[in-house]
Design a protein around this motif. Structure first.
Motif, PDB file in Angstrom:
ATOM      1  N   PRO A  41       0.791  -1.234   0.000  1.00 21.40           N
ATOM      2  CA  PRO A  41       0.000   0.000   0.000  1.00 21.40           C
ATOM      3  C   PRO A  41       0.823   1.284   0.000  1.00 21.40           C
ATOM      4  O   PRO A  41       0.357   2.299  -0.492  1.00 21.40           O
ATOM      5  CB  PRO A  41      -0.842  -0.107   1.279  1.00 21.40           C
ATOM      6  CG  PRO A  41      -0.133  -1.097   2.135  1.00 21.40           C
ATOM      7  CD  PRO A  41       0.605  -2.020   1.214  1.00 21.40           C
TER       8      PRO A  41
ATOM      9  N   THR B  38       3.862   3.025  -5.167  1.00 20.49           N
ATOM     10  CA  THR B  38       3.102   3.322  -6.385  1.00 20.49           C
ATOM     11  C   THR B  38       2.917   2.033  -7.189  1.00 20.49           C
ATOM     12  O   THR B  38       3.500   0.986  -6.878  1.00 20.49           O
ATOM     13  CB  THR B  38       3.849   4.329  -7.266  1.00 20.49           C
ATOM     14  OG1 THR B  38       5.068   3.719  -7.722  1.00 20.49           O
ATOM     15  CG2 THR B  38       4.132   5.628  -6.527  1.00 20.49           C
TER      16      THR B  38
ATOM     17  N   PRO C 273      -0.805   5.941  -6.793  1.00 18.22           N
ATOM     18  CA  PRO C 273      -0.779   5.106  -5.583  1.00 18.22           C
ATOM     19  C   PRO C 273      -1.744   3.932  -5.750  1.00 18.22           C
ATOM     20  O   PRO C 273      -2.803   4.081  -6.365  1.00 18.22           O
ATOM     21  CB  PRO C 273      -1.248   6.050  -4.471  1.00 18.22           C
ATOM     22  CG  PRO C 273      -1.825   7.245  -5.146  1.00 18.22           C
ATOM     23  CD  PRO C 273      -1.365   7.266  -6.563  1.00 18.22           C
TER      24      PRO C 273
ATOM     25  N   SER D 192      -3.652   2.668  -3.702  1.00 15.59           N
ATOM     26  CA  SER D 192      -4.922   2.933  -3.009  1.00 15.59           C
ATOM     27  C   SER D 192      -5.936   3.631  -3.917  1.00 15.59           C
ATOM     28  O   SER D 192      -7.126   3.642  -3.617  1.00 15.59           O
ATOM     29  CB  SER D 192      -4.673   3.769  -1.758  1.00 15.59           C
ATOM     30  OG  SER D 192      -4.081   5.006  -2.116  1.00 15.59           O
ATOM     31  N   ALA D 193      -5.473   4.187  -5.041  1.00 15.94           N
ATOM     32  CA  ALA D 193      -6.363   4.896  -5.959  1.00 15.94           C
ATOM     33  C   ALA D 193      -6.858   3.999  -7.092  1.00 15.94           C
ATOM     34  O   ALA D 193      -7.525   4.482  -8.006  1.00 15.94           O
ATOM     35  CB  ALA D 193      -5.644   6.115  -6.538  1.00 15.94           C
TER      36      ALA D 193
ATOM     37  N   ALA E 164      -6.124  -3.151  -9.630  1.00 12.98           N
ATOM     38  CA  ALA E 164      -5.201  -3.698  -8.636  1.00 12.98           C
ATOM     39  C   ALA E 164      -4.819  -5.131  -8.990  1.00 12.98           C
ATOM     40  O   ALA E 164      -3.652  -5.527  -8.863  1.00 12.98           O
ATOM     41  CB  ALA E 164      -5.823  -3.641  -7.241  1.00 12.98           C
TER      42      ALA E 164
END
Length: 148
Positions: free
Chosen positions: A88, A91, A130, A132-133, A139
């Motif tokens: 996490p 990047t 990132p 998380s985005a 992902a």
């Protein structure tokens, strides 16, 4: 070729795999899908192939070489689980480059490989993002690119 002969994995008294026989791969670009209902042992089998689960019985061989004494990080198998297992605090590009850095591939060679993998999974331009985005599908593609 990957050959699984009589693979058995136990968790205490529970037998997660019982005598699995399987072989796959005859060429450099072989792609295989392992399908089955929830709880049937797909992930356990893949974890055993990767060396993350010990066999109670049987063998797993790659090109005729038994992998029983080969450490997971020396087996050269990548496993991408459903949740991706991304780092996490990094990047997208840093996640993909992680394995390359562990193999001492750095600089231009690593950057070129990361760019190639981003193109392969259709995430060009996502390198600085990132993790998380990312959406769930994005992902998973990053996790696949890292494994490749």
């Amino acid at each position: 070729m990957l050959t699984v002969e009589g693979a058995t994995v136990r968790y205490g008294r529970f037998e997660a795999l019982a005598g699995v026989q399987w072989s796959v791969g005859t060429g450099e670009s072989t792609v295989t899908a392992l399908l089955g209902p929830s709880g049937c042992g797909k992930s356990t089998l893949l974890r055993a192939v990767a060396g993350l689960e010990p066999l109670a019985a049987g063998s797993i061989c790659w090109d005729g070489v038994d992998l029983a004494t080969t450490a997971p990080h020396r087996r050269d198998f990548g496993v991408v689980f459903q949740d991706g297992q991304l780092f996490p605090g990094r990047t997208v590009a840093q996640n993909i480059a992680y394995g390359l850095a562990r193999r001492r591939v750095r600089g231009r060679a690593a950057a070129d490989r990361v760019a190639e993998m981003l193109r392969l999974v259709q995430l060009d331009g996502f390198g600085d993002r990132p993790v998380s985005a990312l959406s769930g599908g994005q992902a998973q593609r990053v996790a696949l690119a890292r494994a490749l």
